[in-house]
Design a protein around this motif. Sequence first.
Motif, PDB file in Angstrom:
ATOM      1  N   ASN A 146       0.978  -1.081   0.069  1.00  0.00           N
ATOM      2  CA  ASN A 146      -0.031   0.076   0.051  1.00  0.00           C
ATOM      3  C   ASN A 146       0.862   1.072  -0.056  1.00  0.00           C
ATOM      4  O   ASN A 146       1.734   1.375   0.824  1.00  0.00           O
ATOM      5  N   ASP A 147       0.699   2.107  -0.981  1.00  0.00           N
ATOM      6  CA  ASP A 147       1.380   3.410  -0.959  1.00  0.00           C
ATOM      7  C   ASP A 147       1.264   4.516  -0.031  1.00  0.00           C
ATOM      8  O   ASP A 147       1.848   5.424  -0.156  1.00  0.00           O
ATOM      9  N   LYS A 148       0.175   4.235   0.628  1.00  0.00           N
ATOM     10  CA  LYS A 148      -0.074   5.141   1.739  1.00  0.00           C
ATOM     11  C   LYS A 148       1.304   5.466   2.664  1.00  0.00           C
ATOM     12  O   LYS A 148       1.956   4.543   2.894  1.00  0.00           O
ATOM     13  N   ALA A 149       1.332   6.579   3.344  1.00  0.00           N
ATOM     14  CA  ALA A 149       2.772   7.079   3.968  1.00  0.00           C
ATOM     15  C   ALA A 149       3.008   6.111   5.139  1.00  0.00           C
ATOM     16  O   ALA A 149       2.221   5.969   5.832  1.00  0.00           O
ATOM     17  N   ASN A 150       4.165   5.508   5.048  1.00  0.00           N
ATOM     18  CA  ASN A 150       4.447   4.605   6.437  1.00  0.00           C
ATOM     19  C   ASN A 150       3.875   3.199   6.419  1.00  0.00           C
ATOM     20  O   ASN A 150       3.844   2.666   7.424  1.00  0.00           O
ATOM     21  N   THR A 151       3.052   2.862   5.362  1.00  0.00           N
ATOM     22  CA  THR A 151       2.482   1.683   5.585  1.00  0.00           C
ATOM     23  C   THR A 151       2.777   0.501   4.734  1.00  0.00           C
ATOM     24  O   THR A 151       2.125  -0.653   4.630  1.00  0.00           O
ATOM     25  N   ARG A 152       4.045   0.802   3.724  1.00  0.00           N
ATOM     26  CA  ARG A 152       4.609  -0.208   3.032  1.00  0.00           C
ATOM     27  C   ARG A 152       4.950  -1.521   3.742  1.00  0.00           C
ATOM     28  O   ARG A 152       5.836  -1.028   4.555  1.00  0.00           O
ATOM     29  N   GLN A 153       4.309  -2.451   3.679  1.00  0.00           N
ATOM     30  CA  GLN A 153       4.787  -3.918   4.771  1.00  0.00           C
ATOM     31  C   GLN A 153       6.212  -4.027   4.368  1.00  0.00           C
ATOM     32  O   GLN A 153       7.054  -4.313   5.267  1.00  0.00           O
ATOM     33  N   LYS A 154       6.610  -4.149   3.248  1.00  0.00           N
ATOM     34  CA  LYS A 154       8.158  -4.421   3.047  1.00  0.00           C
ATOM     35  C   LYS A 154       9.194  -3.206   3.699  1.00  0.00           C
ATOM     36  O   LYS A 154      10.089  -3.796   4.471  1.00  0.00           O
ATOM     37  N   HIS A 155       8.890  -2.221   3.546  1.00  0.00           N
ATOM     38  CA  HIS A 155       9.584  -1.097   4.118  1.00  0.00           C
ATOM     39  C   HIS A 155       9.847  -0.986   5.590  1.00  0.00           C
ATOM     40  O   HIS A 155      10.825  -0.867   6.386  1.00  0.00           O
ATOM     41  N   VAL A 156       8.631  -1.242   6.113  1.00  0.00           N
ATOM     42  CA  VAL A 156       8.407  -1.186   7.655  1.00  0.00           C
ATOM     43  C   VAL A 156       9.127  -2.497   8.077  1.00  0.00           C
ATOM     44  O   VAL A 156       9.670  -2.337   9.018  1.00  0.00           O
ATOM     45  N   MET A 157       8.816  -3.588   7.630  1.00  0.00           N
ATOM     46  CA  MET A 157       9.398  -4.523   8.140  1.00  0.00           C
ATOM     47  C   MET A 157      10.996  -4.762   8.063  1.00  0.00           C
ATOM     48  O   MET A 157      11.773  -5.143   8.806  1.00  0.00           O
ATOM     49  N   ASP A 158      11.576  -4.041   7.116  1.00  0.00           N
ATOM     50  CA  ASP A 158      13.161  -3.805   6.735  1.00  0.00           C
ATOM     51  C   ASP A 158      13.608  -2.758   8.027  1.00  0.00           C
ATOM     52  O   ASP A 158      14.729  -3.224   8.568  1.00  0.00           O
ATOM     53  N   ALA A 159      12.761  -2.019   8.358  1.00  0.00           N
ATOM     54  CA  ALA A 159      13.076  -0.868   9.358  1.00  0.00           C
ATOM     55  C   ALA A 159      13.030  -1.696  10.659  1.00  0.00           C
ATOM     56  O   ALA A 159      13.981  -1.542  11.396  1.00  0.00           O
ATOM     57  N   LEU A 160      12.067  -2.424  10.774  1.00  0.00           N
ATOM     58  CA  LEU A 160      11.874  -3.106  12.364  1.00  0.00           C
ATOM     59  C   LEU A 160      13.175  -4.131  12.261  1.00  0.00           C
ATOM     60  O   LEU A 160      13.496  -4.329  13.435  1.00  0.00           O
ATOM     61  N   ARG A 161      13.350  -4.929  11.326  1.00  0.00           N
ATOM     62  CA  ARG A 161      14.483  -5.908  11.560  1.00  0.00           C
ATOM     63  C   ARG A 161      15.947  -5.158  11.515  1.00  0.00           C
ATOM     64  O   ARG A 161      16.689  -5.846  12.284  1.00  0.00           O
TER      65      ARG A 161
END
Length: 438
Positions: A146-161
């Motif tokens: 989902n292209d909404k701000a800060n909700t892209r699952q891949k990007h968020v999981m990369d950051a959390l990892r």
Amino acid sequence: MRYLLLIFLILLTRIVATAQKQDSIIAAFKQVNKKVTNQKTALISNRAMNVFLADKTSYAGENGDLSYYTNYVTFTSSTGILTINHNFQKAAGLDEPIKKLFSVGVKANIMDGLNAGFVDKHFENELGLTLNHTWLAKVKTSIDDNDKANTRQKHVMDALRAGIIKSLELEIRYKQQAFEQSLNDLNPTEDFPGLNKDAAITLIKAHFYRNLEEEYSEKFARLQAETLTKTNFYKTIKTHWTSLITYVPLAFPKFSVAASPGVAFNVKHPYPFELLLNHTHFWESSRFGKLFFTLSGKLAASNNIKSFELVKTNLTDYKKLGGTDTLHLASLKNAEGYLGNYTTLITPSLQARIVYFSHDSHVGISLLAQQNFGTNKLLNARLGIPVVLINSKKLPALNIEFQVSFFDLTKQISKQRKLGNNTSIGVGIGFPMSRIMY
């Protein structure tokens, strides 16, 4: 001056070696992280996915079900079968998926007497070995970008990892510093007399850093899996596996059979081996829950006693029929024998099972259908309510399935043999033990 320089070089060498050891552990995690980050749909590492699937596929209620745990126990009350299984699998490399599992188990009928349901089966003296070889397919993950701000699952999981790695790095450096400082308190005379101090410290360090790497490799995988479970930052996770299971009997019941009442009884020793092929598809959805679909084919050595072709008789009925070998029948512990022409046979069967758990639910539903072929053409079915109990660490601790079994749905032999109730209520239990297979 020369001695001071030598001491300085030794200390410098130790400091550099220690830094290299702790840095190599952290660098390995960062290397795994980089690999996952560069993959389009990868959310966690391979070993983390092993941990994630160990939780999600924790439904293991009967022999042949997949378990990611080193040891697991199953029991089914409707058949009286208890199995104790051990998986032989070691972690391969820092970040490898589990591609195959080999387990050896003991299978026994622990109930005495007759089954309370439709199946007329003796349980005494049945014991054997099971050999289970399972091949696991590659896990496929789909994500919702989902292209909404800060909700892209891949990007968020990369950051959390990346955050997980940073927290582990701080823990590792703190433990390493505390450990190195504790070495200064060692007293060679009291702590390890007879051993050179430098040699002892080398052994102690090797043991410490080996355990440190193992501890944090597991923690890195576990924290990733827990993060993925808590966030549900995926659309679907799919995989499948195939198991080939062989049952080799070691002890099994014997039957006393006479062709007619006027003929002496003979003791028959069947050899009830089994060969089972299972193929299971697994779907995990962050919205709809998880689904197992299993197709099985089995070949089982059997006899026409189990297909209800022979007439069961006790001492009283045998005498009424004019039986002559009463001493043999009276000597049997269960005082029962069989009349008719005994034959052995191979019984093939096909089975389909579906199990469903809704999202975040530990209670599901299962449906099973089994069709036997050959002489014994029974069509059986089972309805179950599986319940997965978790422990204080929110890991599966016990699986219980309440079952209602329906035998001979097409009435192939029920009316002919007057075998009574063809419905029974039972329970299946699965108990994972020890550690997860990485």
